[in-house]
Design a protein around this motif. Structure first.
Motif, PDB file in Angstrom:
ATOM      1  N   LEU A 102      -7.542   6.806  -3.333  1.00  0.00           N
ATOM      2  CA  LEU A 102      -7.672   6.621  -1.885  1.00  0.00           C
ATOM      3  C   LEU A 102      -9.017   5.989  -1.548  1.00  0.00           C
ATOM      4  CD1 LEU A 102      -6.721   7.095   1.054  1.00  0.00           C
ATOM      5  CD2 LEU A 102      -7.678   9.388   0.878  1.00  0.00           C
ATOM      6  N   TYR A 103     -10.074   6.490  -2.171  1.00  0.00           N
ATOM      7  CA  TYR A 103     -11.407   5.935  -1.920  1.00  0.00           C
ATOM      8  C   TYR A 103     -11.500   4.488  -2.408  1.00  0.00           C
ATOM      9  CZ  TYR A 103     -12.438  10.894  -1.347  1.00  0.00           C
ATOM     10  OH  TYR A 103     -12.413  12.191  -0.949  1.00  0.00           O
ATOM     11  N   VAL A 104     -10.917   4.223  -3.569  1.00  0.00           N
ATOM     12  CA  VAL A 104     -10.954   2.857  -4.099  1.00  0.00           C
ATOM     13  C   VAL A 104     -10.212   1.913  -3.157  1.00  0.00           C
ATOM     14  CG1 VAL A 104     -10.234   1.362  -6.005  1.00  0.00           C
ATOM     15  CG2 VAL A 104     -11.199   3.624  -6.499  1.00  0.00           C
ATOM     16  N   LEU A 105      -9.014   2.324  -2.710  1.00  0.00           N
ATOM     17  CA  LEU A 105      -8.265   1.466  -1.777  1.00  0.00           C
ATOM     18  C   LEU A 105      -9.022   1.277  -0.466  1.00  0.00           C
ATOM     19  CD1 LEU A 105      -4.527   2.539  -2.149  1.00  0.00           C
ATOM     20  CD2 LEU A 105      -5.584   0.411  -2.855  1.00  0.00           C
ATOM     21  N   ALA A 106      -9.614   2.331   0.034  1.00  0.00           N
ATOM     22  CA  ALA A 106     -10.355   2.234   1.298  1.00  0.00           C
ATOM     23  C   ALA A 106     -11.489   1.211   1.180  1.00  0.00           C
ATOM     24  CB  ALA A 106     -10.900   3.594   1.702  1.00  0.00           C
ATOM     25  N   LEU A 107     -12.173   1.224   0.050  1.00  0.00           N
ATOM     26  CA  LEU A 107     -13.305   0.317  -0.130  1.00  0.00           C
ATOM     27  C   LEU A 107     -12.886  -1.118  -0.448  1.00  0.00           C
ATOM     28  CD1 LEU A 107     -15.768   2.574  -2.140  1.00  0.00           C
ATOM     29  CD2 LEU A 107     -16.105   1.684   0.168  1.00  0.00           C
ATOM     30  N   THR A 108     -11.739  -1.288  -1.083  1.00  0.00           N
ATOM     31  CA  THR A 108     -11.389  -2.634  -1.562  1.00  0.00           C
ATOM     32  C   THR A 108     -10.355  -3.356  -0.713  1.00  0.00           C
ATOM     33  OG1 THR A 108      -9.700  -1.743  -3.075  1.00  0.00           O
ATOM     34  CG2 THR A 108     -11.944  -2.035  -3.955  1.00  0.00           C
ATOM     35  N   THR A 109      -9.660  -2.649   0.177  1.00  0.00           N
ATOM     36  CA  THR A 109      -8.602  -3.314   0.941  1.00  0.00           C
ATOM     37  C   THR A 109      -8.904  -3.494   2.419  1.00  0.00           C
ATOM     38  OG1 THR A 109      -7.429  -1.264   1.475  1.00  0.00           O
ATOM     39  CG2 THR A 109      -6.824  -2.385  -0.599  1.00  0.00           C
ATOM     40  N   GLY A 110      -9.772  -2.674   2.982  1.00  0.00           N
ATOM     41  CA  GLY A 110     -10.022  -2.739   4.422  1.00  0.00           C
ATOM     42  C   GLY A 110      -8.902  -2.126   5.248  1.00  0.00           C
ATOM     43  N   MET A 111      -7.997  -1.391   4.588  1.00  0.00           N
ATOM     44  CA  MET A 111      -6.900  -0.759   5.325  1.00  0.00           C
ATOM     45  C   MET A 111      -7.451   0.337   6.234  1.00  0.00           C
ATOM     46  SD  MET A 111      -4.115  -0.482   2.230  1.00  0.00           S
ATOM     47  CE  MET A 111      -2.953   0.546   3.140  1.00  0.00           C
ATOM     48  N   ARG A 112      -6.755   0.571   7.334  1.00  0.00           N
ATOM     49  CA  ARG A 112      -7.123   1.628   8.267  1.00  0.00           C
ATOM     50  C   ARG A 112      -6.751   2.988   7.683  1.00  0.00           C
ATOM     51  NH1 ARG A 112      -4.559  -2.452  11.153  1.00  0.00           N
ATOM     52  NH2 ARG A 112      -5.904  -3.523  12.638  1.00  0.00           N
ATOM     53  N   GLU A 113      -7.404   4.010   8.205  1.00  0.00           N
ATOM     54  CA  GLU A 113      -7.172   5.376   7.735  1.00  0.00           C
ATOM     55  C   GLU A 113      -5.690   5.758   7.779  1.00  0.00           C
ATOM     56  OE1 GLU A 113      -8.161   8.925  10.351  1.00  0.00           O
ATOM     57  OE2 GLU A 113      -9.787   8.974   8.863  1.00  0.00           O
ATOM     58  N   GLY A 114      -5.041   5.536   8.911  1.00  0.00           N
ATOM     59  CA  GLY A 114      -3.630   5.891   9.058  1.00  0.00           C
ATOM     60  C   GLY A 114      -2.736   5.093   8.123  1.00  0.00           C
ATOM     61  N   GLU A 115      -3.118   3.834   7.854  1.00  0.00           N
ATOM     62  CA  GLU A 115      -2.347   3.009   6.921  1.00  0.00           C
ATOM     63  C   GLU A 115      -2.462   3.547   5.504  1.00  0.00           C
ATOM     64  OE1 GLU A 115      -2.843  -1.228   9.325  1.00  0.00           O
ATOM     65  OE2 GLU A 115      -4.198  -0.764   7.666  1.00  0.00           O
ATOM     66  N   LEU A 116      -3.663   3.956   5.115  1.00  0.00           N
ATOM     67  CA  LEU A 116      -3.867   4.525   3.780  1.00  0.00           C
ATOM     68  C   LEU A 116      -3.083   5.823   3.619  1.00  0.00           C
ATOM     69  CD1 LEU A 116      -7.685   3.888   3.527  1.00  0.00           C
ATOM     70  CD2 LEU A 116      -5.984   2.952   1.959  1.00  0.00           C
ATOM     71  N   LEU A 117      -3.190   6.699   4.617  1.00  0.00           N
ATOM     72  CA  LEU A 117      -2.539   8.009   4.524  1.00  0.00           C
ATOM     73  C   LEU A 117      -1.027   7.913   4.695  1.00  0.00           C
ATOM     74  CD1 LEU A 117      -5.143  10.200   6.442  1.00  0.00           C
ATOM     75  CD2 LEU A 117      -4.919   9.839   3.968  1.00  0.00           C
ATOM     76  N   GLY A 118      -0.546   6.810   5.255  1.00  0.00           N
ATOM     77  CA  GLY A 118       0.893   6.606   5.419  1.00  0.00           C
ATOM     78  C   GLY A 118       1.502   5.700   4.357  1.00  0.00           C
ATOM     79  N   LEU A 119       0.695   5.287   3.380  1.00  0.00           N
ATOM     80  CA  LEU A 119       1.184   4.400   2.319  1.00  0.00           C
ATOM     81  C   LEU A 119       2.225   5.114   1.465  1.00  0.00           C
ATOM     82  CD1 LEU A 119       0.874   1.666   0.824  1.00  0.00           C
ATOM     83  CD2 LEU A 119      -0.904   2.775  -0.567  1.00  0.00           C
ATOM     84  N   LYS A 120       3.317   4.416   1.183  1.00  0.00           N
ATOM     85  CA  LYS A 120       4.392   4.983   0.359  1.00  0.00           C
ATOM     86  C   LYS A 120       4.468   4.241  -0.971  1.00  0.00           C
ATOM     87  CE  LYS A 120       6.960   6.767   4.212  1.00  0.00           C
ATOM     88  NZ  LYS A 120       8.261   7.107   4.729  1.00  0.00           N
ATOM     89  N   TRP A 121       4.911   4.961  -1.993  1.00  0.00           N
ATOM     90  CA  TRP A 121       5.006   4.367  -3.328  1.00  0.00           C
ATOM     91  C   TRP A 121       5.920   3.148  -3.334  1.00  0.00           C
ATOM     92  CZ3 TRP A 121       1.506   4.996  -6.748  1.00  0.00           C
ATOM     93  CH2 TRP A 121       0.829   6.204  -6.874  1.00  0.00           C
ATOM     94  N   ARG A 122       6.972   3.176  -2.537  1.00  0.00           N
ATOM     95  CA  ARG A 122       7.896   2.032  -2.535  1.00  0.00           C
ATOM     96  C   ARG A 122       7.228   0.755  -2.035  1.00  0.00           C
ATOM     97  NH1 ARG A 122      10.806   4.907   2.068  1.00  0.00           N
ATOM     98  NH2 ARG A 122       9.960   3.926   3.922  1.00  0.00           N
TER      99      ARG A 122
END
Length: 196
Positions: A84-104
């Motif tokens: 989660l931390y790696v994605l937050a730092l490398t993608t610029g995704m918003r908090e809700g987008e990160l926490l709502g990300l699905k494996w599919r």
């Protein structure tokens, strides 16, 4: 209804702890409702026109320096939510987008993911909702570090699920609490970053 009533309402809401931005939105909602009542000849004037709402506070965004980002990733290297931390730092995704990300929506073979939803709090609880705009639905390229972190994260999740058995809440979410439920962002920020 007088301008003084609205002014008192705004002051009371600010004292109760609402932000100036929230009270400004309250003013906009009242203004629109009173404008409609004026169009229907239910009121002689829109008293919201006579009241100045609180100014919206503008906050300058604070970003991490490269050194701070490295230290954060070092501190999170053994954390169950390292990915989660790696994605937050490398993608610029918003908090809700990160926490709502699905494996599919994770495409390991393409080194990318699809942003299709955002975790939001509603009266029924935490749910993944479609983004408000089509532009928010997008493809995000992943760095090699992000792909590697997600590959390490997936078996950890499987281990957690096997360990909990029937107590696990099954979902397709990439990031969940220890029981498989969606992560409440307010608790996450308070608990997770305090431990790093």
């Amino acid at each position: 209804l007088t301008p003084q009533h609205l002014q008192r309402l705004y002051a009371d809401r600010l004292r109760a702890g609402l932000s100036p931005t929230t009270v400004h939105h309250l003013h906009a909602t009242l203004h629109e409702a009173l404008s409609q009542a004026l169009r229907w000849n239910l009121l002689p004037r829109n008293v919201a026109d006579l009241v100045d709402p609180p100014r919206i506070e503008k906050h300058e965004m604070t970003t991490l320096s490269p050194e701070d980002a490295r230290r954060l990733l070092e501190a999170a290297s053994d954390d169950r939510l390292e990915a989660l931390y790696v994605l937050a730092l490398t993608t610029g995704m918003r908090e809700g987008e990160l926490l709502g990300l699905k494996w599919r929506d994770v495409r390991f073979e393409d080194g990318a993911l699809e942003v299709r939803g955002s975790l939001q709090r509603v009266s029924a609880g935490l749910v993944v909702m479609e983004p408000k705009t089509k532009q928010s639905q997008r493809r995000v390229g992943l760095t090699q570090a992000a792909v590697a972190a997600l590959r390490r994260h997936r078996p950890r999740r499987v281990e957690e699920r096997l360990r909990l058995g029937a107590a696990w809440t099954d979902s397709d979410l990439v990031f969940t609490d220890e029981t498989g439920r969606p992560i409440d962002a307010t608790k996450f920020l308070r608990n997770s970053f305090a431990s790093l």
